[in-house]
Design a protein around this motif. Structure first.
Motif, PDB file in Angstrom:
ATOM      1  N   CYS A 108      -1.275   8.437   9.074  1.00  0.00           N
ATOM      2  CA  CYS A 108      -1.005   7.840   7.765  1.00  0.00           C
ATOM      3  C   CYS A 108      -0.069   8.719   6.939  1.00  0.00           C
ATOM      4  CB  CYS A 108      -2.312   7.605   7.026  1.00  0.00           C
ATOM      5  SG  CYS A 108      -2.109   7.108   5.301  1.00  0.00           S
ATOM      6  N   PHE A 137      -5.546   2.606   7.480  1.00  0.00           N
ATOM      7  CA  PHE A 137      -4.901   3.167   6.277  1.00  0.00           C
ATOM      8  C   PHE A 137      -3.596   2.457   5.908  1.00  0.00           C
ATOM      9  CE2 PHE A 137      -7.147   7.419   7.052  1.00  0.00           C
ATOM     10  CZ  PHE A 137      -8.081   7.172   6.058  1.00  0.00           C
ATOM     11  N   LEU A 140      -3.104   2.820   2.099  1.00  0.00           N
ATOM     12  CA  LEU A 140      -2.861   4.210   1.710  1.00  0.00           C
ATOM     13  C   LEU A 140      -1.449   4.648   2.086  1.00  0.00           C
ATOM     14  CD1 LEU A 140      -4.168   6.692   0.432  1.00  0.00           C
ATOM     15  CD2 LEU A 140      -4.913   7.402   2.720  1.00  0.00           C
ATOM     16  N   VAL A 167     -12.097   6.209   1.518  1.00  0.00           N
ATOM     17  CA  VAL A 167     -10.748   6.611   1.117  1.00  0.00           C
ATOM     18  C   VAL A 167      -9.817   5.409   1.135  1.00  0.00           C
ATOM     19  CG1 VAL A 167      -8.761   8.032   1.736  1.00  0.00           C
ATOM     20  CG2 VAL A 167     -11.072   8.975   1.917  1.00  0.00           C
ATOM     21  N   GLY A 168      -9.936   4.595   2.180  1.00  0.00           N
ATOM     22  CA  GLY A 168      -9.071   3.430   2.289  1.00  0.00           C
ATOM     23  C   GLY A 168      -9.276   2.436   1.165  1.00  0.00           C
ATOM     24  N   ALA A 171      -7.236   2.670  -1.973  1.00  0.00           N
ATOM     25  CA  ALA A 171      -5.854   2.178  -1.913  1.00  0.00           C
ATOM     26  C   ALA A 171      -5.792   0.724  -1.474  1.00  0.00           C
ATOM     27  CB  ALA A 171      -5.044   3.045  -0.955  1.00  0.00           C
TER      28      ALA A 171
END
Length: 412
Positions: A108, A137, A140, A167-168, A171
Protein backbone atom coordinates in the motif's frame (compact mmCIF):
# COMPACT_ATOMS: atom_id res chain seq x y z
CA UNK A 1 -7.84 9.29 -27.68
CA UNK A 2 -4.15 10.13 -27.77
CA UNK A 3 -3.29 11.53 -24.34
CA UNK A 4 -0.58 10.03 -22.17
CA UNK A 5 -1.11 7.55 -19.37
CA UNK A 6 0.55 6.96 -16.02
CA UNK A 7 1.34 3.25 -15.75
CA UNK A 8 2.45 2.07 -12.31
CA UNK A 9 3.95 -1.44 -12.22
CA UNK A 10 5.30 -2.54 -8.82
CA UNK A 11 6.49 -5.84 -10.37
CA UNK A 12 8.44 -4.31 -13.26
CA UNK A 13 11.69 -5.46 -11.63
CA UNK A 14 10.77 -9.13 -11.98
CA UNK A 15 11.99 -10.75 -15.20
CA UNK A 16 9.60 -13.02 -17.02
CA UNK A 17 5.89 -13.16 -16.34
CA UNK A 18 3.36 -10.97 -18.08
CA UNK A 19 3.88 -7.64 -16.35
CA UNK A 20 6.36 -6.26 -18.86
CA UNK A 21 4.35 -7.30 -21.91
CA UNK A 22 1.25 -5.31 -20.94
CA UNK A 23 3.35 -2.42 -19.69
CA UNK A 24 5.29 -2.05 -22.95
CA UNK A 25 2.24 -2.58 -25.17
CA UNK A 26 0.29 0.17 -23.40
CA UNK A 27 3.26 2.55 -23.54
CA UNK A 28 3.53 1.96 -27.29
CA UNK A 29 -0.17 2.71 -27.69
CA UNK A 30 0.19 6.06 -25.91
CA UNK A 31 3.62 7.60 -26.69
CA UNK A 32 4.87 9.95 -24.01
CA UNK A 33 3.29 7.99 -21.18
CA UNK A 34 4.91 7.92 -17.76
CA UNK A 35 5.95 4.55 -16.33
CA UNK A 36 6.58 4.38 -12.58
CA UNK A 37 8.39 1.28 -11.31
CA UNK A 38 8.80 1.78 -7.54
CA UNK A 39 10.99 -1.32 -7.07
CA UNK A 40 13.05 -0.95 -10.25
CA UNK A 41 12.67 -2.35 -13.74
CA UNK A 42 14.36 -4.97 -15.92
CA UNK A 43 16.83 -3.92 -18.57
CA UNK A 44 14.76 -5.57 -21.30
CA UNK A 45 11.67 -3.59 -20.33
CA UNK A 46 13.63 -0.35 -20.06
CA UNK A 47 14.99 -0.76 -23.59
CA UNK A 48 11.53 -1.47 -24.99
CA UNK A 49 9.98 1.50 -23.15
CA UNK A 50 12.63 3.87 -24.45
CA UNK A 51 11.80 2.75 -27.99
CA UNK A 52 8.16 3.43 -27.18
CA UNK A 53 9.11 7.00 -26.13
CA UNK A 54 7.92 6.45 -22.56
CA UNK A 55 9.36 8.22 -19.54
CA UNK A 56 10.51 5.84 -16.81
CA UNK A 57 10.83 6.72 -13.10
CA UNK A 58 12.18 4.29 -10.51
CA UNK A 59 12.67 6.62 -7.52
CA UNK A 60 10.07 8.66 -5.62
CA UNK A 61 9.70 12.34 -6.50
CA UNK A 62 8.90 14.72 -3.67
CA UNK A 63 9.28 14.54 0.09
CA UNK A 64 5.94 12.81 0.76
CA UNK A 65 6.59 10.14 -1.87
CA UNK A 66 10.06 9.52 -0.46
CA UNK A 67 8.73 9.10 3.11
CA UNK A 68 6.02 6.72 1.92
CA UNK A 69 8.53 4.64 -0.01
CA UNK A 70 10.83 4.53 2.99
CA UNK A 71 7.95 3.26 5.10
CA UNK A 72 7.25 0.60 2.48
CA UNK A 73 10.86 -0.57 2.56
CA UNK A 74 10.85 -0.79 6.36
CA UNK A 75 7.58 -2.74 6.35
CA UNK A 76 8.90 -5.15 3.71
CA UNK A 77 12.05 -5.75 5.75
CA UNK A 78 10.00 -6.38 8.91
CA UNK A 79 7.79 -8.80 6.99
CA UNK A 80 10.82 -10.78 5.79
CA UNK A 81 12.25 -11.03 9.33
CA UNK A 82 8.93 -12.10 10.82
CA UNK A 83 8.40 -14.65 8.04
CA UNK A 84 11.76 -16.30 8.79
CA UNK A 85 10.94 -16.33 12.50
CA UNK A 86 7.53 -17.94 12.01
CA UNK A 87 8.44 -20.60 9.45
CA UNK A 88 7.50 -23.35 11.88
CA UNK A 89 3.92 -24.56 11.47
CA UNK A 90 3.71 -24.87 15.27
CA UNK A 91 2.89 -21.19 15.56
CA UNK A 92 -0.82 -20.26 15.73
CA UNK A 93 -2.43 -19.46 12.39
CA UNK A 94 -2.93 -15.80 13.35
CA UNK A 95 0.80 -15.44 14.01
CA UNK A 96 1.70 -17.14 10.72
CA UNK A 97 -0.51 -14.62 8.88
CA UNK A 98 1.33 -11.67 10.43
CA UNK A 99 4.09 -11.29 7.81
CA UNK A 100 1.50 -11.32 5.02
CA UNK A 101 -0.41 -8.57 6.81
CA UNK A 102 2.73 -6.44 6.99
CA UNK A 103 3.34 -7.13 3.30
CA UNK A 104 -0.11 -5.71 2.49
CA UNK A 105 0.88 -2.52 4.30
CA UNK A 106 4.23 -2.37 2.47
CA UNK A 107 2.51 -2.72 -0.90
CA UNK A 108 0.00 0.00 0.00
CA UNK A 109 2.75 2.47 0.94
CA UNK A 110 4.67 1.74 -2.28
CA UNK A 111 1.51 2.35 -4.32
CA UNK A 112 0.84 5.60 -2.47
CA UNK A 113 4.42 6.74 -3.11
CA UNK A 114 4.03 6.06 -6.83
CA UNK A 115 0.71 7.93 -6.92
CA UNK A 116 2.34 10.95 -5.24
CA UNK A 117 5.09 10.85 -7.87
CA UNK A 118 2.44 10.71 -10.60
CA UNK A 119 0.78 13.87 -9.20
CA UNK A 120 4.03 15.77 -9.61
CA UNK A 121 5.34 14.39 -12.90
CA UNK A 122 2.10 13.86 -14.87
CA UNK A 123 -0.68 16.00 -13.39
CA UNK A 124 -2.61 16.10 -16.69
CA UNK A 125 -2.42 12.45 -17.67
CA UNK A 126 -5.53 10.89 -19.22
CA UNK A 127 -5.48 8.04 -16.73
CA UNK A 128 -3.48 6.70 -13.80
CA UNK A 129 -3.40 2.90 -13.54
CA UNK A 130 -1.71 0.53 -11.09
CA UNK A 131 -1.28 -2.48 -13.34
CA UNK A 132 -0.59 -4.96 -10.52
CA UNK A 133 -2.30 -3.64 -7.41
CA UNK A 134 -2.64 -5.01 -3.91
CA UNK A 135 -5.84 -6.82 -2.99
CA UNK A 136 -6.25 -4.67 0.12
CA UNK A 137 -6.01 -1.06 1.39
CA UNK A 138 -7.63 0.36 -1.75
CA UNK A 139 -8.93 3.45 0.00
CA UNK A 140 -5.76 4.00 2.03
CA UNK A 141 -3.61 3.94 -1.12
CA UNK A 142 -5.90 6.54 -2.72
CA UNK A 143 -5.91 8.69 0.43
CA UNK A 144 -2.16 8.65 1.02
CA UNK A 145 -1.40 8.89 -2.69
CA UNK A 146 -3.77 11.83 -3.18
CA UNK A 147 -4.52 10.65 -6.70
CA UNK A 148 -7.67 9.15 -8.27
CA UNK A 149 -6.66 5.97 -10.05
CA UNK A 150 -7.60 2.59 -11.47
CA UNK A 151 -6.15 -0.54 -9.91
CA UNK A 152 -5.88 -3.99 -11.50
CA UNK A 153 -6.42 -6.59 -8.75
CA UNK A 154 -5.32 -9.91 -10.25
CA UNK A 155 -6.10 -12.21 -7.32
CA UNK A 156 -6.89 -12.30 -3.62
CA UNK A 157 -3.97 -14.03 -1.91
CA UNK A 158 -4.75 -12.85 1.60
CA UNK A 159 -7.27 -10.66 3.37
CA UNK A 160 -7.05 -8.00 6.05
CA UNK A 161 -7.10 -9.25 9.63
CA UNK A 162 -8.83 -7.19 12.33
CA UNK A 163 -6.03 -4.63 13.01
CA UNK A 164 -5.64 -3.91 9.30
CA UNK A 165 -9.40 -3.73 8.78
CA UNK A 166 -9.55 -1.03 11.45
CA UNK A 167 -6.85 0.95 9.63
CA UNK A 168 -8.62 0.42 6.33
CA UNK A 169 -11.92 1.69 7.71
CA UNK A 170 -10.31 5.03 8.52
CA UNK A 171 -9.80 5.50 4.79
CA UNK A 172 -13.03 3.84 3.62
CA UNK A 173 -14.43 7.06 2.15
CA UNK A 174 -11.37 7.37 -0.06
CA UNK A 175 -12.42 4.19 -1.89
CA UNK A 176 -14.62 6.48 -3.98
CA UNK A 177 -11.41 7.80 -5.58
CA UNK A 178 -10.47 4.48 -7.13
CA UNK A 179 -12.01 1.81 -9.34
CA UNK A 180 -10.82 -1.78 -9.16
CA UNK A 181 -10.43 -3.82 -12.33
CA UNK A 182 -10.67 -7.59 -12.02
CA UNK A 183 -9.49 -10.00 -14.74
CA UNK A 184 -12.24 -12.57 -14.05
CA UNK A 185 -15.70 -12.62 -12.52
CA UNK A 186 -14.48 -15.06 -9.87
CA UNK A 187 -11.82 -12.64 -8.63
CA UNK A 188 -14.38 -9.81 -8.70
CA UNK A 189 -16.81 -11.83 -6.57
CA UNK A 190 -14.11 -12.75 -4.07
CA UNK A 191 -12.97 -9.14 -3.71
CA UNK A 192 -16.54 -7.82 -3.44
CA UNK A 193 -17.06 -9.92 -0.32
CA UNK A 194 -14.27 -7.99 1.40
CA UNK A 195 -14.93 -4.55 -0.11
CA UNK A 196 -18.63 -4.25 -1.00
CA UNK A 197 -18.44 -0.46 -1.38
CA UNK A 198 -15.48 -0.46 -3.76
CA UNK A 199 -16.45 0.24 -7.37
CA UNK A 200 -15.25 -2.58 -9.58
CA UNK A 201 -15.41 -3.88 -13.12
CA UNK A 202 -14.32 -7.07 -14.87
CA UNK A 203 -11.71 -6.49 -17.56
CA UNK A 204 -9.20 -8.91 -19.04
CA UNK A 205 -5.64 -7.83 -18.25
CA UNK A 206 -3.75 -9.47 -21.12
CA UNK A 207 -3.33 -7.54 -24.36
CA UNK A 208 -3.12 -8.79 -27.95
CA UNK A 209 -2.45 -6.52 -30.91
CA UNK A 210 -2.65 -9.42 -33.36
CA UNK A 211 1.02 -9.09 -34.33
CA UNK A 212 2.68 -11.72 -32.18
CA UNK A 213 1.71 -15.04 -33.73
CA UNK A 214 4.68 -17.37 -34.05
CA UNK A 215 5.73 -17.92 -37.64
CA UNK A 216 6.61 -21.15 -39.41
CA UNK A 217 10.28 -20.12 -39.52
CA UNK A 218 10.23 -19.55 -35.74
CA UNK A 219 8.79 -23.02 -35.24
CA UNK A 220 11.64 -24.47 -37.26
CA UNK A 221 14.16 -22.46 -35.23
CA UNK A 222 12.57 -23.58 -31.95
CA UNK A 223 12.76 -27.25 -32.87
CA UNK A 224 16.35 -26.84 -33.96
CA UNK A 225 17.32 -24.97 -30.78
CA UNK A 226 16.05 -27.80 -28.55
CA UNK A 227 17.08 -30.59 -30.95
CA UNK A 228 13.53 -31.92 -31.26
CA UNK A 229 12.88 -33.99 -34.41
CA UNK A 230 9.94 -32.82 -36.53
CA UNK A 231 8.11 -36.13 -36.14
CA UNK A 232 8.29 -36.26 -32.32
CA UNK A 233 5.69 -34.48 -30.16
CA UNK A 234 6.59 -31.72 -27.70
CA UNK A 235 4.64 -29.97 -24.94
CA UNK A 236 5.79 -26.92 -22.98
CA UNK A 237 5.26 -26.24 -19.27
CA UNK A 238 6.01 -22.56 -18.68
CA UNK A 239 6.23 -20.56 -15.45
CA UNK A 240 7.17 -21.12 -11.84
CA UNK A 241 5.74 -24.03 -9.91
CA UNK A 242 3.51 -22.08 -7.55
CA UNK A 243 1.03 -23.69 -5.12
CA UNK A 244 -1.96 -23.16 -7.45
CA UNK A 245 -0.33 -25.38 -10.09
CA UNK A 246 -1.05 -29.10 -9.86
CA UNK A 247 2.34 -30.66 -10.58
CA UNK A 248 1.50 -33.76 -8.52
CA UNK A 249 -1.07 -34.80 -11.13
CA UNK A 250 1.42 -34.29 -13.95
CA UNK A 251 4.03 -36.24 -11.99
CA UNK A 252 1.78 -39.32 -12.01
CA UNK A 253 0.50 -38.80 -15.57
CA UNK A 254 4.00 -38.87 -17.04
CA UNK A 255 4.55 -42.36 -15.63
CA UNK A 256 1.58 -43.57 -17.71
CA UNK A 257 3.10 -42.63 -21.07
CA UNK A 258 4.00 -45.36 -23.54
CA UNK A 259 5.38 -43.19 -26.36
CA UNK A 260 8.16 -40.55 -26.34
CA UNK A 261 7.18 -37.01 -25.41
CA UNK A 262 9.46 -33.97 -25.30
CA UNK A 263 8.64 -31.80 -22.27
CA UNK A 264 10.00 -28.23 -22.32
CA UNK A 265 10.11 -26.79 -18.80
CA UNK A 266 10.95 -23.10 -18.31
CA UNK A 267 10.46 -21.08 -15.15
CA UNK A 268 11.27 -20.40 -11.50
CA UNK A 269 10.89 -21.75 -8.89
CA UNK A 270 11.07 -25.43 -9.86
CA UNK A 271 11.23 -28.58 -7.74
CA UNK A 272 14.48 -30.49 -8.26
CA UNK A 273 13.34 -33.89 -6.88
CA UNK A 274 10.40 -33.84 -9.29
CA UNK A 275 12.65 -32.94 -12.22
CA UNK A 276 15.02 -35.74 -11.30
CA UNK A 277 12.14 -38.24 -11.36
CA UNK A 278 11.08 -37.03 -14.80
CA UNK A 279 14.61 -37.46 -16.13
CA UNK A 280 14.44 -41.15 -15.21
CA UNK A 281 11.16 -41.85 -17.00
CA UNK A 282 11.67 -43.92 -20.16
CA UNK A 283 9.38 -41.93 -22.45
CA UNK A 284 10.00 -38.37 -21.23
CA UNK A 285 12.59 -36.21 -22.99
CA UNK A 286 13.13 -33.29 -20.61
CA UNK A 287 14.37 -29.89 -21.88
CA UNK A 288 14.98 -27.63 -18.88
CA UNK A 289 15.48 -23.87 -18.69
CA UNK A 290 15.81 -22.59 -15.12
CA UNK A 291 14.93 -19.11 -14.01
CA UNK A 292 12.61 -16.43 -15.39
CA UNK A 293 13.12 -15.96 -19.12
CA UNK A 294 12.66 -12.94 -21.36
CA UNK A 295 9.93 -12.72 -23.96
CA UNK A 296 12.20 -13.54 -26.91
CA UNK A 297 13.36 -16.81 -25.34
CA UNK A 298 9.80 -17.54 -24.26
CA UNK A 299 8.72 -17.33 -27.90
CA UNK A 300 11.41 -19.89 -28.74
CA UNK A 301 10.00 -22.29 -26.13
CA UNK A 302 6.45 -21.91 -27.43
CA UNK A 303 7.65 -22.22 -31.02
CA UNK A 304 9.23 -25.61 -30.29
CA UNK A 305 6.04 -27.00 -28.71
CA UNK A 306 3.04 -28.66 -30.33
CA UNK A 307 0.93 -27.52 -27.38
CA UNK A 308 1.16 -25.54 -24.16
CA UNK A 309 0.20 -27.32 -20.93
CA UNK A 310 -1.74 -25.41 -18.25
CA UNK A 311 -2.53 -27.49 -15.18
CA UNK A 312 -4.04 -25.98 -12.03
CA UNK A 313 -5.82 -27.12 -8.91
CA UNK A 314 -9.63 -27.15 -9.01
CA UNK A 315 -11.22 -23.82 -8.15
CA UNK A 316 -8.34 -21.57 -9.26
CA UNK A 317 -10.14 -18.94 -11.31
CA UNK A 318 -7.73 -16.04 -11.76
CA UNK A 319 -6.63 -15.04 -15.26
CA UNK A 320 -4.01 -17.35 -16.75
CA UNK A 321 -1.29 -15.52 -18.63
CA UNK A 322 -0.26 -18.86 -20.15
CA UNK A 323 -3.70 -19.35 -21.69
CA UNK A 324 -3.50 -15.84 -23.10
CA UNK A 325 -0.02 -16.58 -24.46
CA UNK A 326 -1.41 -19.63 -26.20
CA UNK A 327 -4.01 -17.52 -28.00
CA UNK A 328 -1.81 -14.59 -28.99
CA UNK A 329 1.15 -16.75 -30.03
CA UNK A 330 -1.07 -19.22 -31.88
CA UNK A 331 -0.17 -22.35 -29.86
CA UNK A 332 -2.63 -25.20 -29.18
CA UNK A 333 -3.58 -25.73 -25.56
CA UNK A 334 -3.87 -28.64 -23.13
CA UNK A 335 -5.69 -27.34 -20.05
CA UNK A 336 -7.30 -28.67 -16.88
CA UNK A 337 -10.95 -27.82 -16.20
CA UNK A 338 -10.04 -26.00 -12.96
CA UNK A 339 -12.04 -22.88 -13.89
CA UNK A 340 -15.66 -23.51 -14.99
CA UNK A 341 -15.96 -20.17 -16.79
CA UNK A 342 -12.76 -20.71 -18.77
CA UNK A 343 -13.73 -24.30 -19.53
CA UNK A 344 -17.07 -23.12 -20.93
CA UNK A 345 -15.34 -20.53 -23.13
CA UNK A 346 -13.01 -23.17 -24.57
CA UNK A 347 -15.59 -25.93 -24.87
CA UNK A 348 -16.03 -25.91 -28.66
CA UNK A 349 -12.57 -24.72 -29.60
CA UNK A 350 -10.68 -27.36 -31.63
CA UNK A 351 -7.30 -25.90 -30.58
CA UNK A 352 -7.96 -26.49 -26.86
CA UNK A 353 -8.09 -29.97 -25.27
CA UNK A 354 -9.59 -29.91 -21.78
CA UNK A 355 -8.98 -32.66 -19.22
CA UNK A 356 -10.28 -33.28 -15.70
CA UNK A 357 -8.35 -31.35 -13.05
CA UNK A 358 -6.60 -33.59 -10.54
CA UNK A 359 -7.00 -36.71 -12.69
CA UNK A 360 -3.63 -38.10 -13.89
CA UNK A 361 -5.29 -40.72 -16.11
CA UNK A 362 -7.20 -38.08 -18.04
CA UNK A 363 -4.08 -35.96 -18.35
CA UNK A 364 -2.10 -38.93 -19.65
CA UNK A 365 -4.84 -39.53 -22.23
CA UNK A 366 -4.65 -35.88 -23.30
CA UNK A 367 -0.88 -36.13 -23.71
CA UNK A 368 -1.23 -39.33 -25.73
CA UNK A 369 -3.88 -37.73 -27.94
CA UNK A 370 -1.52 -34.88 -28.68
CA UNK A 371 1.20 -37.29 -29.74
CA UNK A 372 -1.10 -39.13 -32.15
CA UNK A 373 -3.23 -36.27 -33.53
CA UNK A 374 -1.75 -32.77 -33.14
CA UNK A 375 -4.24 -30.02 -32.31
CA UNK A 376 -4.84 -27.25 -34.86
CA UNK A 377 -3.52 -23.77 -34.15
CA UNK A 378 -5.92 -21.22 -32.67
CA UNK A 379 -7.30 -18.76 -35.18
CA UNK A 380 -7.04 -14.97 -35.04
CA UNK A 381 -10.36 -14.79 -33.16
CA UNK A 382 -9.01 -16.75 -30.17
CA UNK A 383 -7.82 -13.64 -28.34
CA UNK A 384 -11.19 -11.91 -28.49
CA UNK A 385 -12.86 -15.14 -27.36
CA UNK A 386 -10.77 -14.89 -24.17
CA UNK A 387 -11.59 -11.21 -23.70
CA UNK A 388 -8.28 -9.73 -24.84
CA UNK A 389 -8.19 -6.32 -26.50
CA UNK A 390 -5.58 -4.46 -28.54
CA UNK A 391 -3.44 -2.05 -26.52
CA UNK A 392 -5.05 1.03 -28.09
CA UNK A 393 -8.52 -0.11 -27.04
CA UNK A 394 -7.29 -1.02 -23.56
CA UNK A 395 -5.76 2.45 -23.19
CA UNK A 396 -9.00 4.06 -24.36
CA UNK A 397 -10.91 1.97 -21.81
CA UNK A 398 -8.60 3.22 -19.07
CA UNK A 399 -9.23 6.83 -20.11
CA UNK A 400 -13.02 6.43 -20.19
CA UNK A 401 -13.12 4.59 -16.87
CA UNK A 402 -10.76 7.02 -15.14
CA UNK A 403 -12.99 9.92 -16.23
CA UNK A 404 -15.68 8.56 -13.90
CA UNK A 405 -13.44 9.48 -10.95
CA UNK A 406 -12.97 13.10 -11.97
CA UNK A 407 -15.18 15.98 -10.72
CA UNK A 408 -18.05 16.75 -13.04
CA UNK A 409 -18.01 20.17 -14.61
CA UNK A 410 -20.96 22.31 -13.45
CA UNK A 411 -23.70 22.84 -16.00
CA UNK A 412 -24.32 26.40 -17.13
Amino acid sequence: MTGSLVLIEPYAHRPGGHHQHALVALARARPGSLVIAPHGITREATTALRKARARVITTPIGAVAAVLMMGSSVAAAVSAVVLRTLRSSRWPRAARRLPHQVTLLARCLAEASALRTARIRAPNADSVVILTASEAFHGLAALLGGQPHLRFVHEVNTTEDLPLRLVGRLARRAEARTIALYPTTAVAAEAAEQFPRLAGQVRTYAIDDGTERISLSERTSGRTAFAIPDDEPAVCLVGGWWPHKDLATLDVALTKLHHPLHLLVAGHPLDEPTLNRWRQLPYVRLHLTRGPVGEQFLRLVYAAADAALVIRRPGIAKESGLVMDSARYGIPLLISDHDPALTAALQDQPWAHTFTAGDPTRLAEALRATTSTPLPQPGPDASRLLGMWPATEQADFFTRTHARLLPKEPRC
